[in-house]
Scaffold this motif. Structure first.
Motif, PDB file in Angstrom:
ATOM      1  N   GLY A 146       0.475  41.872  18.552  1.00 20.55           N
ATOM      2  CA  GLY A 146       0.061  40.519  18.887  1.00 20.55           C
ATOM      3  C   GLY A 146       0.913  39.424  18.292  1.00 20.55           C
ATOM      4  N   ILE A 147       2.026  39.795  17.642  1.00 19.55           N
ATOM      5  CA  ILE A 147       2.951  38.794  17.083  1.00 19.55           C
ATOM      6  C   ILE A 147       4.239  38.811  17.900  1.00 19.55           C
TER       7      ILE A 147
ATOM      8  N   LYS B 127      10.226  45.796  22.664  1.00 15.16           N
ATOM      9  CA  LYS B 127       8.792  45.562  22.747  1.00 15.16           C
ATOM     10  C   LYS B 127       8.099  46.781  23.336  1.00 15.16           C
ATOM     11  N   GLN B 128       7.142  47.327  22.595  1.00 16.54           N
ATOM     12  CA  GLN B 128       6.351  48.455  23.048  1.00 16.54           C
ATOM     13  C   GLN B 128       4.892  48.020  23.077  1.00 16.54           C
ATOM     14  N   GLY B 129       4.383  47.766  24.286  1.00 21.67           N
ATOM     15  CA  GLY B 129       3.057  47.201  24.381  1.00 21.67           C
ATOM     16  C   GLY B 129       3.083  45.797  23.814  1.00 21.67           C
ATOM     17  N   SER B 130       2.260  45.540  22.811  1.00 20.53           N
ATOM     18  CA  SER B 130       2.254  44.221  22.161  1.00 20.53           C
ATOM     19  C   SER B 130       2.859  44.275  20.774  1.00 20.53           C
ATOM     20  N   VAL B 131       3.653  45.330  20.492  1.00 18.49           N
ATOM     21  CA  VAL B 131       4.337  45.483  19.202  1.00 18.49           C
ATOM     22  C   VAL B 131       5.835  45.303  19.414  1.00 18.49           C
TER      23      VAL B 131
ATOM     24  N   VAL C  72      11.448  34.328  13.093  1.00 22.85           N
ATOM     25  CA  VAL C  72      10.545  33.248  13.480  1.00 22.85           C
ATOM     26  C   VAL C  72       9.571  33.851  14.492  1.00 22.85           C
ATOM     27  N   PHE C  73       8.274  33.651  14.272  1.00 22.69           N
ATOM     28  CA  PHE C  73       7.281  34.337  15.103  1.00 22.69           C
ATOM     29  C   PHE C  73       6.112  33.422  15.460  1.00 22.69           C
ATOM     30  N   ARG C  74       5.267  33.917  16.350  1.00 22.23           N
ATOM     31  CA  ARG C  74       4.027  33.224  16.688  1.00 22.23           C
ATOM     32  C   ARG C  74       2.992  34.273  17.074  1.00 22.23           C
ATOM     33  N   GLU C  75       1.748  33.935  16.920  1.00 25.68           N
ATOM     34  CA  GLU C  75       0.670  34.846  17.295  1.00 25.68           C
ATOM     35  C   GLU C  75       0.449  34.775  18.801  1.00 25.68           C
ATOM     36  N   ASN C  76       0.235  35.929  19.410  1.00 27.45           N
ATOM     37  CA  ASN C  76      -0.017  36.006  20.843  1.00 27.45           C
ATOM     38  C   ASN C  76      -1.136  37.018  21.075  1.00 27.45           C
ATOM     39  N   ARG C  77      -2.329  36.548  21.152  1.00 21.13           N
ATOM     40  CA  ARG C  77      -3.492  37.437  21.302  1.00 21.13           C
ATOM     41  C   ARG C  77      -3.586  38.043  22.694  1.00 21.13           C
ATOM     42  N   THR C  78      -2.844  37.493  23.655  1.00 24.53           N
ATOM     43  CA  THR C  78      -2.900  38.006  25.030  1.00 24.53           C
ATOM     44  C   THR C  78      -1.551  38.569  25.445  1.00 24.53           C
ATOM     45  N   ALA C  79      -0.878  39.209  24.478  1.00 24.68           N
ATOM     46  CA  ALA C  79       0.454  39.747  24.763  1.00 24.68           C
ATOM     47  C   ALA C  79       0.406  40.764  25.895  1.00 24.68           C
TER      48      ALA C  79
END
Length: 256
Positions: free
Chosen positions: A168-169, A184-188, A204-211
């Motif tokens: 989710g990041i 990217k494997q799934g949401s990882v 540099v990152f951001r949260e993505n709950r709907t990846a």
């Protein structure tokens, strides 16, 4: 005691002779595997010795921590394990090698593990490959996404690194990693490459709950390519100056 000194001298002469006839046989490598979670992270270091580097490593354990009889026993490896963990824990405690938004105030060092190769056991003169693993564990006082949007790592310049971010990041930008590839494997998401000449890397990152559950691969072009150089092994860290001192002894032994 005199017999031990004779055996050690013979061993050192053998090592020096081997170094003359097969200088290309020695090698050492260091790899970093960093797994970041929401509540903490693990930094695993893997070092590999082969050829003449194995002999120098065993010789250092036998002469600096053991009885200098030309043979590395289990109790000597156990002492090396203790010293290595203490040295690594002290090094990270003095200067934290990870920061979130330029601060380590909410990052706690929770433990250090050391797994030394069983192949260290035996005669100092054998050149059997040695693979050691060290793990440093950290806890975050607050979840990763609550602390900021940049995570910084201090590694050894020129060494390979694999960084796995939490589910989710999203990784937005990569700095300080040469030949960086994001997979990217799934949401990882994982970043693979080499620490550049500074040894400092920033994600540099951001949260993505709907990846999205995709397997896309993105190649990131790094403006500052990694530059290979000699980086310290556990031998250098635990026994500062030992490598140079052993080489001096070998040189003197060859002239006897």
């Amino acid at each position: 005691m005199r017999l031990n000194n004779v055996l050690r001298s013979l061993c050192l002469v053998f090592i020096f002779y081997t170094m003359l006839v097969a200088p290309a046989a020695a090698s050492y490598s260091w790899e970093n595997n960093i797994t970041v979670g929401m509540e903490g992270m693990t930094w695993e270091y893997t070092e590999e010795y082969s050829g003449l580097q194995c002999i120098l490593f065993r010789s250092a354990i036998d002469s600096e921590l053991g009885n200098g009889d030309g043979f590395v026993a289990a109790w000597e490896v156990l002492k090396m394990d203790t010293v290595s963990r203490k040295n690594l824990h002290g090094s990270v405690s003095r200067k934290m090698d990870v920061r979130i938004n330029d601060s380590s105030s909410r990052i706690l060092l929770s433990g250090v593990e050391c797994v030394l190769s069983k192949k260290l056991l035996g005669p100092v003169s054998k050149q059997e490959q040695v693979l050691n693993t060290y793990r440093v564990r950290y806890n975050f006082r607050a979840p990763l996404y609550d602390q900021g949007d940049r995570i910084w790592f201090q590694g050894e310049p020129g060494t390979s690194v694999l960084i796995t971010m939490p589910e989710g990041i999203d990784i937005l930008e990569v700095e300080g990693i040469g030949n960086a590839t994001i997979r990217k494997q799934g949401s990882v998401q994982k970043v693979k490459g080499d620490f550049d000449f500074t040894g400092e890397a920033v994600l540099v990152f951001r949260e993505n709950r709907t990846a999205a559950q995709t397997g896309a691969t993105v190649v990131v072009t790094e403006l500052r390519p990694a530059q290979a150089r000699r980086y310290p092994s556990t031998l250098d860290g635990v026994f500062p100056g030992t490598t140079d001192r052993l080489l001096e002894i070998l040189d003197r032994s060859s002239k006897l």
